[in-house]
Design a protein around this motif. Structure first.
Motif, short mmCIF file in Angstrom:
data_model
loop_
_atom_site.label_atom_id
_atom_site.label_comp_id
_atom_site.label_asym_id
_atom_site.label_seq_id
_atom_site.Cartn_x
_atom_site.Cartn_y
_atom_site.Cartn_z
N GLY A 18 51.51 -31.55 7.73
CA GLY A 18 51.75 -32.99 7.63
C GLY A 18 53.04 -33.35 6.94
N HIS A 19 53.17 -34.65 6.65
CA HIS A 19 54.36 -35.21 6.01
C HIS A 19 54.05 -35.55 4.55
N PHE A 20 55.00 -35.23 3.68
CA PHE A 20 54.86 -35.53 2.26
C PHE A 20 56.04 -36.37 1.81
N VAL A 21 55.77 -37.37 0.99
CA VAL A 21 56.81 -38.28 0.52
C VAL A 21 56.66 -38.48 -0.98
N ALA A 22 57.76 -38.37 -1.71
CA ALA A 22 57.80 -38.71 -3.14
C ALA A 22 58.79 -39.85 -3.31
N GLU A 23 58.32 -41.01 -3.78
CA GLU A 23 59.16 -42.19 -3.93
C GLU A 23 59.29 -42.58 -5.38
N MET A 24 60.49 -42.95 -5.80
CA MET A 24 60.68 -43.40 -7.18
C MET A 24 60.06 -44.78 -7.34
N THR A 25 59.17 -44.91 -8.30
CA THR A 25 58.51 -46.19 -8.56
C THR A 25 59.14 -46.94 -9.72
N GLU A 26 59.80 -46.20 -10.63
CA GLU A 26 60.44 -46.84 -11.77
C GLU A 26 61.51 -45.92 -12.35
N TYR A 27 62.58 -46.54 -12.84
CA TYR A 27 63.64 -45.79 -13.51
C TYR A 27 64.01 -46.49 -14.81
#
Length: 297
Positions: free
Chosen positions: A286-295
């Protein structure tokens, strides 16, 4: 040189979303024989490539010490990790207060990764990794990793000695020496390599290929990544002007080797901060995604 397996090759039981978390460390291995001892004084130099210039810091030039000074204690990245439509975990990368290693000042970085309540039912993960480099980011000094993944528990310490050209892996559970690998000057560990990427001395541009020596104490490799193009991306933390960077995964093991159409893409901001804001990976399951939620800087 031929590389047998990738530094971030997963064990059969390793949850696949951690491939995306590992990708946050950016420079996955691309072109070195991990089993062949390499001379510690071997120079790292810029070499010509057919369609691009390959940049590798030399032992004398190294990474940009001025850029390294931008990494202030308290800088923090938070990520949400998804597998297909499902949220399965989170990760945090942060800059620690200045510490000491072997009596000398050192920069510290920490990455934590954990599954959420949903994923805990299937495979519980609680990982903490810590990295310490010299103040000018000219090489890693110490790497600590505590992994709790299902029934698998590991507590290791990696000690890097640039003067001797070696890195020693020790078990903190047994106090026993596990392995020694030969390294180049300027070698980074799997976490500090992210900050080495951010402190790269040259400006990024499409077609640029970057190589950086990396070790986890089991293998020594040259991580390779290509800057593909510049584009806008939107993540929970906001919309960013980014460069798309694609690590070389041809020789990676684990799920990447078992996936004929495997892909790994990372977006970093096009400004001087080079923030890793988005990671996407495609593997056989499958597909895996890591997204920045806060910096936070």
């Amino acid at each position: 040189m031929h590389m047998r397996r990738g530094l971030f090759s997963s064990r059969p039981s390793l949850p696949l979303f951690l491939c995306a978390l590992a990708a946050l460390l950016l420079l996955l291995p691309g072109a070195a024989d991990a089993g062949r001892p390499l001379p510690p004084d071997a120079p790292l130099v810029a070499t010509a490539a057919p369609a691009a210039q390959v940049y590798v810091p030399s032992a004398s030039r190294g990474l940009d010490a001025e850029r390294a000074n931008w990494f202030k204690p308290g800088e923090r990245f938070d990520y949400n990790v998804r597998w297909g439509p499902f949220d399965v975990g989170s990760a945090t990368i942060e800059v620690l207060p200045t510490g000491t290693v072997n009596g000398k000042p050192a920069r510290g970085f920490r990455m934590t990764a954990r599954t959420n309540d949903f994923a805990d039912v299937f495979y519980k993960v609680r990982d903490v990794n810590e990295s310490w480099t010299d103040m000018d980011m000219q090489g890693s000094l110490l790497y600590l990793t505590k992994q709790h993944e299902g029934s698998y528990v590991r507590d290791y310490e990696l000690r890097l000695y640039a003067d001797k050209g070696t890195a020693e892996l020790w078990s903190n559970e047994t106090g026993k020496h596990k392995n020694t690998v030969h390294i180049f000057p300027g070698t980074m560990d799997p976490l500090s390599v992210l900050f080495a990427f951010r402190a790269w001395p040259e400006e990024f541009h499409p077609g640029m290929v970057i190589r950086q020596a990396v070790t986890d104490g089991k293998k020594f490799v040259l991580g390779e990544a290509t800057v593909v193009r510049r584009e806008k991306v939107k993540v929970p933390a906001g919309e960013y002007d980014c460069y798309l960077v694609e690590p070389d995964i041809r020789d990676l093991g684990g799920v990447f080797r078992k996936s004929p159409e495997a892909a790994l893409q990372i977006w970093v901001t096009a400004d001087s901060r080079r923030l890793p804001v988005l990671v996407r990976s495609k593997v056989v399951v499958g597909h895996f995604v890591a997204e920045m939620t806060e910096y936070k800087d």
